[in-house]
Enzyme design. Structure first.
Site, PDB file in Angstrom:
ATOM      1  N   HIS A 146      68.365  29.772 -44.460  1.00  0.00           N
ATOM      2  CA  HIS A 146      66.801  29.029 -43.057  1.00  0.00           C
ATOM      3  C   HIS A 146      66.315  30.588 -43.784  1.00  0.00           C
ATOM      4  CE1 HIS A 146      69.643  32.896 -41.445  1.00  0.00           C
ATOM      5  NE2 HIS A 146      68.915  33.573 -41.325  1.00  0.00           N
ATOM      6  N   GLU A 200      64.746  30.084 -38.350  1.00  0.00           N
ATOM      7  CA  GLU A 200      65.065  30.523 -37.276  1.00  0.00           C
ATOM      8  C   GLU A 200      64.311  31.247 -36.515  1.00  0.00           C
ATOM      9  OE1 GLU A 200      67.340  34.821 -36.866  1.00  0.00           O
ATOM     10  OE2 GLU A 200      67.841  33.259 -38.987  1.00  0.00           O
ATOM     11  N   HIS A 253      53.393  30.540 -46.628  1.00  0.00           N
ATOM     12  CA  HIS A 253      53.953  29.695 -45.670  1.00  0.00           C
ATOM     13  C   HIS A 253      54.790  28.969 -45.545  1.00  0.00           C
ATOM     14  CE1 HIS A 253      51.879  27.823 -49.541  1.00  0.00           C
ATOM     15  NE2 HIS A 253      52.263  26.560 -49.196  1.00  0.00           N
ATOM     16  N   GLU A 312      51.861  24.062 -44.546  1.00  0.00           N
ATOM     17  CA  GLU A 312      51.908  23.113 -45.026  1.00  0.00           C
ATOM     18  C   GLU A 312      52.462  21.459 -45.626  1.00  0.00           C
ATOM     19  OE1 GLU A 312      50.354  22.819 -49.547  1.00  0.00           O
ATOM     20  OE2 GLU A 312      52.183  24.022 -49.759  1.00  0.00           O
TER      21      GLU A 312
END
Length: 161
Positions: free
Chosen positions: A5, A56, A74, A122
């Site tokens: 994550h 998360e 990003h 993005e």
């Protein structure tokens, strides 16, 4: 190994959950409060955590502002049609910071948006040029390995070795 994550600190958990679930279509996978530590963790994604990467969201109860700094870039999300996705996300109130169009110095179509805390997201098409080249190489290598293993098996069976 695999990436499990990416953690983002958020200033308003409900607003962020709404953005990631209602605008980006992620599922809230799990959420837990830690009263002693005065924070809440929420995990969202597009599939179960056993086989998919998650986001998360960390909500620290006593923090109402973060400095995003200039090191983080990003999160990238693949969408079927970047142009249509931008229109859909805008209609749901998302902030598009770079409209859909060809990448500067390239031809892949992309766009950028921001989440409620200003994190950049993005949007990329599965038909992007950089991925097409990569997936073609992976397919070629996979087919080559498969054909080689079949040939080795056939030779082994015919010679008894």
């Amino acid at each position: 190994m695999r990436i499990l994550h990416t953690m983002l600190r958020v200033t308003n958990l409900e607003r962020s959950l709404k953005f990631y679930s209602e605008i980006l279509g992620m599922t809230i996978l799990r959420q837990k409060e830690y009263p002693e530590g005065r924070f809440t963790l929420a995990f969202l994604g597009y599939g179960d955590e056993l086989s998919h990467t998650a986001i998360e969201l960390t909500y620290n109860w006593d923090t109402d502002k973060y400095d995003l700094g200039n090191a983080f870039g990003h999160i990238a999300i693949e969408v079927e049609d970047v142009y249509k996705s931008c229109e859909l996300f805008k209609s749901k109130g998302a902030k598009i910071t770079r409209e859909a169009g060809p990448m500067k110095h390239g031809s892949s179509v992309l766009a950028f948006m921001e989440d409620p805390d200003g994190y950049k997201i993005e949007l990329l098409s599965p038909k992007r040029k950089d991925w097409t080249i990569y997936s073609s190489v992976v397919t070629f290598v996979s087919v080559t390995v498969f054909v080689t293993s079949v040939c080795v098996k056939l030779v082994s069976e015919s010679t008894g070795t």
